[in-house]
Scaffold this motif. Structure first.
Motif, PDB file in Angstrom:
ATOM      1  N   ARG A 147     -57.211  35.403  52.081  1.00 28.09           N
ATOM      2  CA  ARG A 147     -56.305  34.625  51.234  1.00 28.09           C
ATOM      3  C   ARG A 147     -55.363  35.555  50.481  1.00 28.09           C
ATOM      4  O   ARG A 147     -55.796  36.558  49.920  1.00 28.09           O
ATOM      5  CB  ARG A 147     -57.078  33.809  50.194  1.00 28.09           C
ATOM      6  CG  ARG A 147     -57.921  32.712  50.764  1.00 28.09           C
ATOM      7  CD  ARG A 147     -58.576  31.820  49.721  1.00 28.09           C
ATOM      8  NE  ARG A 147     -59.007  32.497  48.513  1.00 28.09           N
ATOM      9  CZ  ARG A 147     -58.641  32.129  47.279  1.00 28.09           C
ATOM     10  NH1 ARG A 147     -57.841  31.120  47.079  1.00 28.09           N
ATOM     11  NH2 ARG A 147     -59.093  32.799  46.233  1.00 28.09           N
ATOM     12  N   PHE A 148     -54.076  35.207  50.462  1.00 25.45           N
ATOM     13  CA  PHE A 148     -53.086  35.931  49.674  1.00 25.45           C
ATOM     14  C   PHE A 148     -53.382  35.675  48.203  1.00 25.45           C
ATOM     15  O   PHE A 148     -53.636  34.534  47.801  1.00 25.45           O
ATOM     16  CB  PHE A 148     -51.681  35.416  50.020  1.00 25.45           C
ATOM     17  CG  PHE A 148     -50.579  36.151  49.326  1.00 25.45           C
ATOM     18  CD1 PHE A 148     -50.039  37.301  49.870  1.00 25.45           C
ATOM     19  CD2 PHE A 148     -50.073  35.687  48.114  1.00 25.45           C
ATOM     20  CE1 PHE A 148     -49.020  37.974  49.233  1.00 25.45           C
ATOM     21  CE2 PHE A 148     -49.054  36.365  47.471  1.00 25.45           C
ATOM     22  CZ  PHE A 148     -48.527  37.510  48.029  1.00 25.45           C
ATOM     23  N   VAL A 149     -53.374  36.728  47.380  1.00 27.85           N
ATOM     24  CA  VAL A 149     -53.645  36.585  45.944  1.00 27.85           C
ATOM     25  C   VAL A 149     -52.652  37.417  45.139  1.00 27.85           C
ATOM     26  O   VAL A 149     -52.011  38.331  45.664  1.00 27.85           O
ATOM     27  CB  VAL A 149     -55.092  36.996  45.573  1.00 27.85           C
ATOM     28  CG1 VAL A 149     -56.108  36.052  46.185  1.00 27.85           C
ATOM     29  CG2 VAL A 149     -55.383  38.425  45.982  1.00 27.85           C
ATOM     30  N   ASP A 150     -52.557  37.103  43.871  1.00 27.25           N
ATOM     31  CA  ASP A 150     -51.731  37.851  42.925  1.00 27.25           C
ATOM     32  C   ASP A 150     -52.668  38.371  41.843  1.00 27.25           C
ATOM     33  O   ASP A 150     -52.840  37.743  40.804  1.00 27.25           O
ATOM     34  CB  ASP A 150     -50.658  36.932  42.342  1.00 27.25           C
ATOM     35  CG  ASP A 150     -49.683  37.676  41.448  1.00 27.25           C
ATOM     36  OD1 ASP A 150     -49.651  38.920  41.488  1.00 27.25           O
ATOM     37  OD2 ASP A 150     -48.952  37.002  40.697  1.00 27.25           O
ATOM     38  N   PRO A 151     -53.295  39.533  42.085  1.00 28.07           N
ATOM     39  CA  PRO A 151     -54.324  40.022  41.161  1.00 28.07           C
ATOM     40  C   PRO A 151     -53.734  40.591  39.873  1.00 28.07           C
ATOM     41  O   PRO A 151     -52.546  40.916  39.819  1.00 28.07           O
ATOM     42  CB  PRO A 151     -55.011  41.120  41.965  1.00 28.07           C
ATOM     43  CG  PRO A 151     -53.936  41.643  42.848  1.00 28.07           C
ATOM     44  CD  PRO A 151     -53.081  40.449  43.197  1.00 28.07           C
ATOM     45  N   PRO A 152     -54.580  40.750  38.862  1.00 23.67           N
ATOM     46  CA  PRO A 152     -54.117  41.381  37.623  1.00 23.67           C
ATOM     47  C   PRO A 152     -53.704  42.834  37.861  1.00 23.67           C
ATOM     48  O   PRO A 152     -54.190  43.488  38.788  1.00 23.67           O
ATOM     49  CB  PRO A 152     -55.333  41.317  36.691  1.00 23.67           C
ATOM     50  CG  PRO A 152     -56.434  40.705  37.458  1.00 23.67           C
ATOM     51  CD  PRO A 152     -55.970  40.352  38.828  1.00 23.67           C
ATOM     52  N   GLU A 153     -52.822  43.331  37.018  1.00 21.45           N
ATOM     53  CA  GLU A 153     -52.317  44.700  37.155  1.00 21.45           C
ATOM     54  C   GLU A 153     -53.441  45.733  37.160  1.00 21.45           C
ATOM     55  O   GLU A 153     -53.368  46.738  37.856  1.00 21.45           O
ATOM     56  CB  GLU A 153     -51.300  45.013  36.058  1.00 21.45           C
ATOM     57  CG  GLU A 153     -50.744  46.426  36.107  1.00 21.45           C
ATOM     58  CD  GLU A 153     -50.097  46.803  37.441  1.00 21.45           C
ATOM     59  OE1 GLU A 153     -50.175  47.990  37.815  1.00 21.45           O
ATOM     60  OE2 GLU A 153     -49.510  45.935  38.120  1.00 21.45           O
TER      61      GLU A 153
END
Length: 188
Positions: A147-153
């Motif tokens: 799954r494509f995700v936008d993780p924390p920095e």
């Protein structure tokens, strides 16, 4: 200068020039710019890179590691022990969550290369480090959900430095049963 001292100076200058060239062909590990790239063809199949923020795929993961030191499609140096992956169409770099369907173990991976280009149902090639972290290295390949995700920095930074991201919760057995059934339903 002549003689022995002169030869040493030339040797030192030559080594300095060679060391200045080492690694100069590689991009630094960073998240910008994100590149999608044009369509490309490998072994008769055309791949069309695209931004896919809702990407969620079932299939198989394999791993690779003997290419250590080579350049990735993103222009970075491939490091087999890092938690990275290759994908045929996601932007470079991207972050994905990979779940092993046999164990429910989930890891975060940074995509910086292109592939896999062989094997029916293969959706991602993991680096050796990612395969070890996911627990599939000994198997060679395994059923996965990607799954494509936008993780924390914080997690992005750890992966850019070659370190694993924060631990992610295991997927519940009930969900895994459902995902395995979906994989079988499409003939994989």
């Amino acid at each position: 200068m002549t003689g022995r001292a002169g030869r040493y100076i030339w040797i030192i200058c030559g080594l300095a020039m060679l060391s200045a060239c080492a690694g100069g062909d590689y991009r630094p590990v960073r998240d910008t710019p994100v590149r999608i790239g044009p369509p490309y063809k490998v072994r008769g199949t055309t791949y069309v890179p695209a931004a896919e923020p809702t990407y969620d795929m079932l299939g198989y993961a394999s791993w690779y590691g003997s290419e250590s030191g080579n350049r990735t499609a993103n222009g970075e140096r491939f490091r087999a022990k890092w938690i990275t992956a290759a994908h045929t169409s996601l932007p470079l770099p991207s972050y994905v969550e990979v779940t092993a369907l046999d164990t429910g173990r989930t890891i975060l991976v940074r995509v910086n290369d292109r592939g896999p280009f062989a094997g029916r149902g293969r959706v991602i090639d993991l680096s050796r480090g990612a395969a070890e972290q996911l627990g599939i290295r000994a198997q060679g390949h395994a059923a996965v959900r990607v799954r494509f995700v936008d993780p924390p920095e914080k997690d992005r930074e750890r992966l850019r430095k070659g370190k694993p991201a924060s631990d992610r919760p295991r997927v519940a057995e009930r969900t895994l049963v459902n995902l395995r059934a979906q994989l079988r339903a499409v003939g994989l």
